[in-house]
Scaffold this motif. Structure first.
Motif, short mmCIF file in Angstrom:
data_model
loop_
_atom_site.label_atom_id
_atom_site.label_comp_id
_atom_site.label_asym_id
_atom_site.label_seq_id
_atom_site.Cartn_x
_atom_site.Cartn_y
_atom_site.Cartn_z
N GLN A 8 0.38 -1.24 -0.12
CA GLN A 8 0.26 0.04 0.78
C GLN A 8 0.67 1.19 -0.15
OE1 GLN A 8 -2.77 -0.57 3.77
NE2 GLN A 8 -4.04 -1.84 2.38
N LEU A 9 2.05 1.40 0.59
CA LEU A 9 2.82 1.83 0.93
C LEU A 9 3.63 2.82 -0.32
CD1 LEU A 9 4.04 4.87 2.37
CD2 LEU A 9 6.32 3.06 3.52
N ARG A 10 4.00 1.22 -0.97
CA ARG A 10 4.39 2.04 -2.41
C ARG A 10 3.67 2.13 -3.27
NH1 ARG A 10 5.49 -3.12 -3.29
NH2 ARG A 10 7.42 -3.51 -1.75
N ALA A 11 2.47 1.37 -3.64
CA ALA A 11 1.48 2.42 -4.13
C ALA A 11 1.16 3.35 -4.36
CB ALA A 11 0.33 1.45 -4.42
N PHE A 12 1.22 4.25 -3.41
CA PHE A 12 0.87 6.00 -2.07
C PHE A 12 1.83 6.30 -2.89
CE2 PHE A 12 -1.91 4.41 0.89
CZ PHE A 12 -3.31 5.16 -0.06
N GLN A 13 3.36 6.31 -2.97
CA GLN A 13 4.65 6.88 -3.24
C GLN A 13 4.94 7.10 -4.99
OE1 GLN A 13 7.80 3.68 -1.68
NE2 GLN A 13 8.01 5.08 0.36
N THR A 14 3.91 5.85 -5.31
CA THR A 14 4.15 5.86 -7.03
C THR A 14 3.83 7.33 -7.20
OG1 THR A 14 4.06 3.76 -6.94
CG2 THR A 14 3.26 4.92 -8.91
#
Length: 281
Positions: free
Chosen positions: A246-252
């Protein structure tokens, strides 16, 4: 006319003798006339950083074949529109701050408003395409490379670049045919169509309706679609198994979301300031 917008005798004389080419008075920043030379420095530095930074991005992407990918093509389109907006607003703003040059002829005003509105529409559309890019990379990662090809991104970007100026041509051209009366005072340091049209002495129903339609089908529609894209992204991210994913998706999407806020928040602030300033007349 409000007391905070005094017009010089020279400006009034030029305005009276230029019947066929009206001159408008750009107020700049009322109340800060005594420190305009000091304000010039940070404004000039910000414009210099924006122009040099965007030029650097365009040159790097152009000269490095490894960056010829959809993501960097979109970044180059965004840098191009940012560069255009900086160059469009720089001349009159710096002229007011440094040379006390508040007057601008209608022809120059038309060119400036055409450039400002065109690049604004372009940037709004580029941000919309970038939101779709983020949405595809998170929601359909396996199909991303098939859908977002370099050729498709370039064609879409070029279509966006031509759409904005073409839609604005009728609005800007018609301003040349209108008569103007009263104190021709503009409440900014640059020309905007929604303000110049208020100084016309004849019926402007077509310009008002057409202008509203263009904004509704460009920037407003873009903003709604961007919001819907982030709604889909949030729904997809909420379904991911781990917090790390989830964090990786938001960082994108972080950088794109910051770009959206930086562009649209000043736009709405400028519109609010415009409406407030016109209430003084």
């Amino acid at each position: 006319m409000p007391a905070q917008y005094p017009l010089s005798p020279q400006f009034m004389l030029l305005s009276n003798i230029t019947q066929f080419s009206p001159m408008f008075y750009l107020t700049g920043f009322p109340g800060l006339e005594t420190i305009e030379h000091w304000i010039f420095i940070p404004f000039f530095l910000m414009h210099l950083v924006a122009i040099s930074g965007n030029c650097f991005i365009l040159i790097i992407i152009k000269t490095n074949p490894r960056l010829h990918t959809p993501m960097y093509y979109l970044l180059s389109f965004l840098a191009f529109t940012d560069l255009g907006l900086s160059v469009s607003t720089l001349p009159t703003t710096m002229g007011i701050f440094w040379f006390k040059s508040h007057g601008i002829y209608l022809a120059a005003c038309q060119i400036q408003m055409f450039c400002i509105h065109s690049f604004s529409f372009m940037e709004s559309s580029v941000l919309l395409i970038m939101s779709f890019d983020c949405c595809l990379s998170i929601c359909h990662p396996l199909r991303y490379s098939v859908i977002m090809t370099s050729q498709r991104v370039v064609r879409t970007g070029l279509a966006v670049i031509f759409w904005g100026p073409v839609a604005l041509v009728p609005l800007v051209v018609l301003l040349k045919t209108f008569p103007y009366c009263g104190p021709q005072v503009l409440s900014h340091s640059f020309c905007l169509h929604q303000e110049v049209i208020q100084l016309v002495c004849t019926d402007t129903t077509f310009n008002n309706l057409y202008g509203l339609m263009v904004v509704a089908f460009t920037m407003m529609l873009d903003l709604v679609l961007i919001a819907l894209s982030y709604g889909v992204i949030l729904r997809t991210a909420a379904r991911l198994a781990s917090q790390e994913e989830q964090l990786r998706a938001f960082q994108t999407c972080t950088s794109h979301l910051c770009a959206v806020l930086i562009f649209f928040v000043p736009f709405f602030f400028l519109s609010f300031f415009f409406k407030s300033s016109r209430m003084d007349y």
